[in-house]
Design a protein around this motif. Structure first.
Motif, short mmCIF file in Angstrom:
data_model
loop_
_atom_site.label_atom_id
_atom_site.label_comp_id
_atom_site.label_asym_id
_atom_site.label_seq_id
_atom_site.Cartn_x
_atom_site.Cartn_y
_atom_site.Cartn_z
N SER A 252 114.28 -56.86 75.76
CA SER A 252 112.89 -57.30 75.86
C SER A 252 112.05 -56.77 74.71
O SER A 252 110.82 -56.92 74.70
CB SER A 252 112.28 -56.84 77.19
OG SER A 252 112.37 -55.43 77.32
N GLY A 253 112.69 -56.16 73.72
CA GLY A 253 111.96 -55.65 72.58
C GLY A 253 111.34 -54.29 72.83
O GLY A 253 111.60 -53.64 73.85
N TYR A 254 110.49 -53.87 71.90
CA TYR A 254 109.89 -52.55 71.95
C TYR A 254 108.39 -52.67 71.74
O TYR A 254 107.91 -53.58 71.07
CB TYR A 254 110.48 -51.65 70.86
CG TYR A 254 111.98 -51.51 70.94
CD1 TYR A 254 112.56 -50.52 71.71
CD2 TYR A 254 112.82 -52.39 70.26
CE1 TYR A 254 113.94 -50.39 71.79
CE2 TYR A 254 114.20 -52.28 70.34
CZ TYR A 254 114.75 -51.28 71.11
OH TYR A 254 116.12 -51.17 71.19
N SER A 255 107.65 -51.73 72.31
CA SER A 255 106.21 -51.72 72.09
C SER A 255 105.94 -51.46 70.61
O SER A 255 106.78 -50.94 69.88
CB SER A 255 105.54 -50.63 72.94
OG SER A 255 105.98 -49.34 72.54
N VAL B 14 108.85 -48.05 67.53
CA VAL B 14 109.71 -47.90 66.36
C VAL B 14 109.10 -46.93 65.37
O VAL B 14 109.80 -46.07 64.81
CB VAL B 14 109.96 -49.27 65.69
CG1 VAL B 14 110.85 -49.10 64.47
CG2 VAL B 14 110.60 -50.23 66.68
N ASP B 15 107.79 -47.04 65.14
CA ASP B 15 107.13 -46.11 64.22
C ASP B 15 107.24 -44.68 64.72
O ASP B 15 107.45 -43.75 63.94
CB ASP B 15 105.66 -46.49 64.06
CG ASP B 15 105.47 -47.70 63.16
OD1 ASP B 15 106.42 -48.05 62.44
OD2 ASP B 15 104.38 -48.30 63.20
N ALA B 16 107.09 -44.47 66.03
CA ALA B 16 107.17 -43.13 66.59
C ALA B 16 108.54 -42.52 66.35
O ALA B 16 108.67 -41.33 66.01
CB ALA B 16 106.86 -43.16 68.09
N LEU B 17 109.58 -43.32 66.51
CA LEU B 17 110.94 -42.82 66.29
C LEU B 17 111.18 -42.54 64.81
O LEU B 17 111.79 -41.52 64.45
CB LEU B 17 111.96 -43.84 66.80
CG LEU B 17 113.43 -43.44 66.71
CD1 LEU B 17 113.71 -42.19 67.52
CD2 LEU B 17 114.32 -44.59 67.18
N THR B 18 110.69 -43.42 63.95
CA THR B 18 110.89 -43.26 62.51
C THR B 18 110.21 -42.00 61.99
O THR B 18 110.71 -41.34 61.07
CB THR B 18 110.34 -44.49 61.76
OG1 THR B 18 111.00 -45.66 62.26
CG2 THR B 18 110.59 -44.38 60.27
N LEU B 19 109.08 -41.65 62.59
CA LEU B 19 108.33 -40.48 62.13
C LEU B 19 108.83 -39.18 62.76
O LEU B 19 108.25 -38.13 62.54
CB LEU B 19 106.84 -40.67 62.45
CG LEU B 19 106.14 -41.80 61.69
CD1 LEU B 19 104.73 -42.00 62.20
CD2 LEU B 19 106.13 -41.52 60.19
N GLU C 2 105.19 -57.03 60.54
CA GLU C 2 105.51 -55.96 61.48
C GLU C 2 106.47 -56.36 62.59
O GLU C 2 107.46 -55.68 62.84
CB GLU C 2 104.23 -55.43 62.13
CG GLU C 2 103.38 -54.57 61.23
CD GLU C 2 102.23 -53.95 61.99
OE1 GLU C 2 102.46 -53.34 63.05
OE2 GLU C 2 101.07 -54.09 61.54
N GLY C 3 106.15 -57.44 63.32
CA GLY C 3 106.89 -57.75 64.53
C GLY C 3 107.18 -59.22 64.69
O GLY C 3 106.78 -60.06 63.88
N GLY D 165 108.00 -52.71 62.93
CA GLY D 165 107.16 -51.51 62.90
C GLY D 165 106.33 -51.49 61.64
O GLY D 165 106.68 -52.11 60.63
N LYS D 166 105.22 -50.78 61.68
CA LYS D 166 104.32 -50.72 60.54
C LYS D 166 104.81 -49.75 59.47
O LYS D 166 104.84 -50.07 58.28
CB LYS D 166 102.92 -50.33 61.01
CG LYS D 166 101.88 -50.25 59.90
CD LYS D 166 100.51 -49.98 60.47
CE LYS D 166 99.46 -49.91 59.37
NZ LYS D 166 98.09 -49.76 59.92
#
Length: 344
Positions: free
Chosen positions: A104-107, A111-116, A204-205, A236-237
């Motif tokens: 169902s995808g991601y909020s 993705v940005d939170a994980l990347t950072l 982004e998405g 993600g941004k």
């Protein structure tokens, strides 16, 4: 029944599907994945429990064990769901990598939170990746290897295997960025994909891609242009610069436009792009605060109420009714996009 046939059976729920149907689909999906991994000789292990935690499964590839988490919910998954899985991976042998699948995808922030985060040890899959692996003519092994390479080289943990190619005749989904064992390179998978396109857009998405493809098609038709535009989703941004830089390896000789939301801070967004993008020819369009503002939409409400084909249908109607010239005059970010499609 073959696992591919089973997968197709669960793709679309009935309009009146009860909650129990979705739970059954989740269990069926675990079995489908296990069969897929067995088919590719990846030595899968089914769901198991360790002290205090549940693991959906694991598999073995090229001398490494990967932990697996698979979700097929109705709504996008938040960052907290990924962090919970990352905590499980962090507690395992050094070098262990987790594969998190959300159909169902991601909020937007996930993705940005994980990347950072401090360390990258989780690779994200979406529905488009599983489609490619099971029914799209690719393989789970191939999709994963392409993701691992991009994650290692660019720090991108969620790289879609899809690209949308736009012309005045409409949109075509292209399966791209697969991994070739012989050359150890990222290569095009679809024989119809043209490496040399006229224009490239990085956004982004997937909702952004849907909207941009419809707008680009309308602009191309309005002026009778025959350009071909490849639209790439960064998922993600903060990953946009990395994806743009990576995409330049296989899409050559084309100017790039990056379209990303300002999130109420145009200056900060522009600085982020200037620091990260290493391309020779690129521009940016920064909708303020978000791209849905071009259509006067509330992003969260729109995504909550419209999904899949229904979302595409709603966006199509809104774009068909849109006055391009009027919007270009009142919104600077759209004017950048509009003029770039026409003149780049």
């Amino acid at each position: 029944m073959d696992f591919r046939e089973k997968y197709n059976e669960w793709l679309e729920p009935a309009d009146d599907a009860p909650p129990t149907w979705y739970r059954k689909r989740g269990y069926a999906f675990e079995e489908i994945l296990k069969s897929c991994l067995e088919h590719e000789q990846l030595d899968p292990r089914a769901s198991y429990k360790t002290e205090g935690e549940q693991i959906d499964g694991s598999f073995f590839l090229d001398g490494s064990v990967f932990l697996l988490e698979a979700k097929w919910h109705k709504d996008e998954l938040p960052a907290s769901a990924i962090y919970q899985f990352k905590g499980k991976v962090d507690g395992k042998l050094a070098g262990t990598i987790g594969v998190f699948i959300s159909m169902s995808g991601y909020s937007k922030d996930a993705v940005d939170a994980l990347t950072l985060g401090k360390s990258l040890n989780v690779i994200l899959f979406g529905k488009e990746d599983i489609d490619a692996a099971i029914i799209g003519g690719s393989s789970f092994r191939s999709v994963l290897k392409s993701k691992l390479r991009i994650a290692a080289e660019e720090g991108v943990v969620y790289h879609s295997t899809e690209m949308e190619q736009v012309s005045k005749d409409g949109q075509t989904i292209i399966e791209a960025f697969t991994y070739d064992n012989m050359s150890s390179m990222l290569v095009k998978q679809d024989s119809n994909f043209e490496e040399t396109s006229d224009l490239v857009i990085v956004c982004e998405g997937t909702t952004d891609r849907e909207l941009l493809s419809l707008l680009a098609t309308k602009i191309l038709n309005k002026f009778g242009l025959t350009k071909k535009i490849n639209i790439i989703v960064a998922m993600g941004k903060m990953t946009i610069p990395r994806v743009a830089n990576a995409a330049s390896n296989i899409i050559t000789n084309a100017p790039v436009l990056i379209v990303t939301d300002s999130d109420n801070d145009i200056g900060k967004t522009r600085d982020m792009l200037n620091r990260g993008v290493e391309l020779d020819s690129w521009r940016c369009s920064i909708p303020d605060p978000e791209i849905e503002s071009w259509l006067g939409l509330d992003p969260k409400e729109f995504r909550r109420r419209h999904r899949g084909a229904e979302m595409r249908e709603k966006l199509t109607k809104l774009v068909n009714d849109l006055d391009l010239e009027e919007l270009s005059e009142r919104d600077e970010s759209f004017k950048t996009f509009y003029d770039w499609i026409k003149n780049a």
